[in-house]
Every structure is written in structure tokens, then in C-alpha cells.
Write a protein that holds these residues in place. Structure first.
Motif, PDB file in Angstrom:
ATOM      1  N   MET A   1     -27.328 -10.806  13.459  1.00  0.00           N
ATOM      2  CA  MET A   1     -25.994 -11.307  13.744  1.00  0.00           C
ATOM      3  C   MET A   1     -25.317 -10.294  14.672  1.00  0.00           C
ATOM      4  N   LEU A   2     -24.570 -10.799  15.632  1.00  0.00           N
ATOM      5  CA  LEU A   2     -23.893  -9.925  16.581  1.00  0.00           C
ATOM      6  C   LEU A   2     -22.563 -10.540  16.952  1.00  0.00           C
ATOM      7  N   THR A   3     -21.553  -9.745  17.042  1.00  0.00           N
ATOM      8  CA  THR A   3     -20.282 -10.251  17.526  1.00  0.00           C
ATOM      9  C   THR A   3     -20.394 -10.334  19.028  1.00  0.00           C
ATOM     10  N   ALA A   4     -20.417 -11.555  19.539  1.00  0.00           N
ATOM     11  CA  ALA A   4     -20.693 -11.768  20.952  1.00  0.00           C
ATOM     12  C   ALA A   4     -19.448 -11.665  21.814  1.00  0.00           C
ATOM     13  N   LEU A   5     -18.350 -12.135  21.327  1.00  0.00           N
ATOM     14  CA  LEU A   5     -17.146 -12.155  22.134  1.00  0.00           C
ATOM     15  C   LEU A   5     -15.977 -11.606  21.327  1.00  0.00           C
ATOM     16  N   ALA A   6     -14.958 -11.208  21.996  1.00  0.00           N
ATOM     17  CA  ALA A   6     -13.754 -10.764  21.309  1.00  0.00           C
ATOM     18  C   ALA A   6     -13.247 -11.887  20.417  1.00  0.00           C
ATOM     19  N   GLY A   7     -12.661 -11.531  19.331  1.00  0.00           N
ATOM     20  CA  GLY A   7     -12.170 -12.536  18.404  1.00  0.00           C
ATOM     21  C   GLY A   7     -13.130 -12.778  17.265  1.00  0.00           C
ATOM     22  N   GLY A   8     -14.238 -12.054  17.241  1.00  0.00           N
ATOM     23  CA  GLY A   8     -15.130 -12.111  16.100  1.00  0.00           C
ATOM     24  C   GLY A   8     -16.071 -13.294  16.056  1.00  0.00           C
ATOM     25  N   THR A   9     -16.369 -13.906  17.181  1.00  0.00           N
ATOM     26  CA  THR A   9     -17.303 -15.025  17.163  1.00  0.00           C
ATOM     27  C   THR A   9     -18.692 -14.505  16.844  1.00  0.00           C
ATOM     28  N   ALA A  10     -19.263 -14.974  15.762  1.00  0.00           N
ATOM     29  CA  ALA A  10     -20.605 -14.536  15.380  1.00  0.00           C
ATOM     30  C   ALA A  10     -21.631 -15.329  16.172  1.00  0.00           C
ATOM     31  N   TRP A  11     -22.624 -14.638  16.675  1.00  0.00           N
ATOM     32  CA  TRP A  11     -23.668 -15.261  17.474  1.00  0.00           C
ATOM     33  C   TRP A  11     -24.968 -15.091  16.705  1.00  0.00           C
ATOM     34  N   ALA A  12     -25.427 -16.107  16.068  1.00  0.00           N
ATOM     35  CA  ALA A  12     -26.596 -16.013  15.198  1.00  0.00           C
ATOM     36  C   ALA A  12     -27.866 -16.359  15.955  1.00  0.00           C
ATOM     37  N   GLU A  13     -28.897 -15.570  15.712  1.00  0.00           N
ATOM     38  CA  GLU A  13     -30.205 -15.865  16.284  1.00  0.00           C
ATOM     39  C   GLU A  13     -31.034 -16.597  15.243  1.00  0.00           C
ATOM     40  N   ALA A  14     -32.177 -17.080  15.679  1.00  0.00           N
ATOM     41  CA  ALA A  14     -33.093 -17.764  14.766  1.00  0.00           C
ATOM     42  C   ALA A  14     -33.394 -16.849  13.588  1.00  0.00           C
ATOM     43  N   ASP A  15     -33.465 -17.434  12.392  1.00  0.00           N
ATOM     44  CA  ASP A  15     -33.745 -16.589  11.233  1.00  0.00           C
ATOM     45  C   ASP A  15     -35.234 -16.273  11.143  1.00  0.00           C
ATOM     46  N   SER A  16     -35.572 -15.409  10.231  1.00  0.00           N
ATOM     47  CA  SER A  16     -36.923 -14.867  10.155  1.00  0.00           C
ATOM     48  C   SER A  16     -37.986 -15.893   9.788  1.00  0.00           C
ATOM     49  N   THR A  17     -37.595 -17.060   9.292  1.00  0.00           N
ATOM     50  CA  THR A  17     -38.580 -18.065   8.917  1.00  0.00           C
ATOM     51  C   THR A  17     -38.534 -19.278   9.840  1.00  0.00           C
ATOM     52  N   ALA A  18     -37.838 -19.155  10.947  1.00  0.00           N
ATOM     53  CA  ALA A  18     -37.643 -20.302  11.837  1.00  0.00           C
ATOM     54  C   ALA A  18     -38.939 -20.756  12.475  1.00  0.00           C
ATOM     55  N   GLU A  19     -39.176 -22.037  12.415  1.00  0.00           N
ATOM     56  CA  GLU A  19     -40.272 -22.651  13.144  1.00  0.00           C
ATOM     57  C   GLU A  19     -39.610 -23.396  14.292  1.00  0.00           C
ATOM     58  N   ILE A  20     -40.078 -23.123  15.496  1.00  0.00           N
ATOM     59  CA  ILE A  20     -39.442 -23.698  16.675  1.00  0.00           C
ATOM     60  C   ILE A  20     -40.448 -24.557  17.411  1.00  0.00           C
ATOM     61  N   PRO A  21     -40.132 -25.839  17.609  1.00  0.00           N
ATOM     62  CA  PRO A  21     -38.952 -26.562  17.150  1.00  0.00           C
ATOM     63  C   PRO A  21     -39.009 -26.818  15.642  1.00  0.00           C
ATOM     64  N   VAL A  22     -37.840 -27.071  15.063  1.00  0.00           N
ATOM     65  CA  VAL A  22     -37.752 -27.320  13.629  1.00  0.00           C
ATOM     66  C   VAL A  22     -38.434 -28.657  13.326  1.00  0.00           C
ATOM     67  N   PRO A  23     -39.403 -28.671  12.421  1.00  0.00           N
ATOM     68  CA  PRO A  23     -40.132 -29.907  12.118  1.00  0.00           C
ATOM     69  C   PRO A  23     -39.207 -31.045  11.662  1.00  0.00           C
ATOM     70  N   GLY A  24     -39.389 -32.216  12.271  1.00  0.00           N
ATOM     71  CA  GLY A  24     -38.642 -33.406  11.871  1.00  0.00           C
ATOM     72  C   GLY A  24     -37.188 -33.435  12.261  1.00  0.00           C
ATOM     73  N   MET A  25     -36.761 -32.501  13.107  1.00  0.00           N
ATOM     74  CA  MET A  25     -35.351 -32.424  13.480  1.00  0.00           C
ATOM     75  C   MET A  25     -35.203 -32.173  14.978  1.00  0.00           C
ATOM     76  N   VAL A  26     -34.252 -32.858  15.596  1.00  0.00           N
ATOM     77  CA  VAL A  26     -33.928 -32.554  16.987  1.00  0.00           C
ATOM     78  C   VAL A  26     -33.520 -31.085  17.044  1.00  0.00           C
ATOM     79  N   THR A  27     -34.050 -30.360  17.998  1.00  0.00           N
ATOM     80  CA  THR A  27     -33.818 -28.917  18.082  1.00  0.00           C
ATOM     81  C   THR A  27     -33.351 -28.541  19.481  1.00  0.00           C
ATOM     82  N   LEU A  28     -32.283 -27.743  19.541  1.00  0.00           N
ATOM     83  CA  LEU A  28     -31.823 -27.124  20.783  1.00  0.00           C
ATOM     84  C   LEU A  28     -32.131 -25.639  20.686  1.00  0.00           C
ATOM     85  N   VAL A  29     -32.909 -25.149  21.624  1.00  0.00           N
ATOM     86  CA  VAL A  29     -33.183 -23.713  21.706  1.00  0.00           C
ATOM     87  C   VAL A  29     -32.494 -23.213  22.967  1.00  0.00           C
ATOM     88  N   ASP A  30     -31.558 -22.286  22.795  1.00  0.00           N
ATOM     89  CA  ASP A  30     -30.872 -21.671  23.929  1.00  0.00           C
ATOM     90  C   ASP A  30     -31.477 -20.286  24.102  1.00  0.00           C
TER      91      ASP A  30
END
Length: 126
Positions: free
Chosen positions: A13-42
Motif C-alpha cells: 500500500m502506498l499513499t499515491a497522492l496528497a490527501g491520503g489516497t491509498a494506491w493498492a497493488e495486486a495482493d500476494s495471492t492474485a491470479e491475473i486475470p482473476v478467474p471468472g471475473m472481468v479484470t482490469l490490470v493497470d
């Protein structure tokens, strides 16, 4: 036979912008793309200006589409292997996968919320 690659990232987790917006990365168990779900990877970087502009949009979408679509951010400057895996030439790059895990759309550069929602809808996410 379709091969599904599993990619493991550290929870970060990282504070990306002023104002405390949390910018979360994929978690440690993420399968990309997520099975059975529409997935957006930025794929971008925490220090990239257009990527920072997208951070609050991605956070909003992650909350709004929870359980209906996966929204994942990967910092390719911290995880260089991701750039190779996803064929990234410029950041930010957004890759959309359909529910079957097939790449459906790819965009390079800043992408506004309205455009992302439009792609979600085309992929069947309401």
C-alpha cells in the motif's frame, strides 16, 4: 489446453497522492486475470504523472465494482518482470480481460473513468 499463469506480488500500500489516497497493488495471492471475473490490470509506476492521475480513479472503480470486476495495479518499475510478461512498451497501460481470461482490450496512456466504465459495460459488467 489453456495455460493460466499465476503471478504473485507482495502486498503493498502506498499513499499515491496528497490527501491520503491509498494506491493498492495486486495482493500476494492474485491470479491475473482473476478467474471468472472481468479484470482490469493497470500497469504503471507510482512516480509516473499520468499513473498518479489514474490512482484515485482506480480506487473508486475498485470499490464500486467490488465483486463484479477486478481492478489491479502493478508498478512495473518495482516489478520489472511484469513489463515483460504483459508486453508493456509505455506506461500507463490498461489491459482488460473478459470473464474467460482472454484479453479483450488494451489502451496506452491515461484513461478516464467514463472510458473504463464503457469497456466494463461492453464486457458485460453493470
Amino acid at each position: 489446453m489453456k495455460r493460466t499463469m499465476t503471478w504473485v506480488l507482495a502486498v503493498f500500500m502506498l499513499t499515491a497522492l496528497a490527501g491520503g489516497t491509498a494506491w493498492a497493488e495486486a495482493d500476494s495471492t492474485a491470479e491475473i486475470p482473476v478467474p471468472g471475473m472481468v479484470t482490469l490490470v493497470d500497469l504503471g509506476a507510482h512516480k509516473c504523472i499520468p499513473c498518479k492521475m489514474m490512482a484515485p480513479i482506480l480506487e473508486e472503480l475498485k470499490k464500486e465494482y467490488e465483486g463484479r470486476a477486478a481492478v489491479i495495479f502493478i508498478d512495473v518499475w518495482e516489478h520489472r518482470e511484469a513489463a515483460r510478461r504483459f508486453g508493456i512498451r509505455a506506461i500507463p497501460t490498461q489491459i482488460f480481460y473478459d470473464k474467460d481470461g482472454k484479453e479483450a482490450f488494451r489502451h496506452v496512456g491515461f484513461l478516464d473513468k467514463k472510458s473504463i466504465v464503457h469497456v466494463f459495460r461492453k464486457l458485460g459488467v453493470e
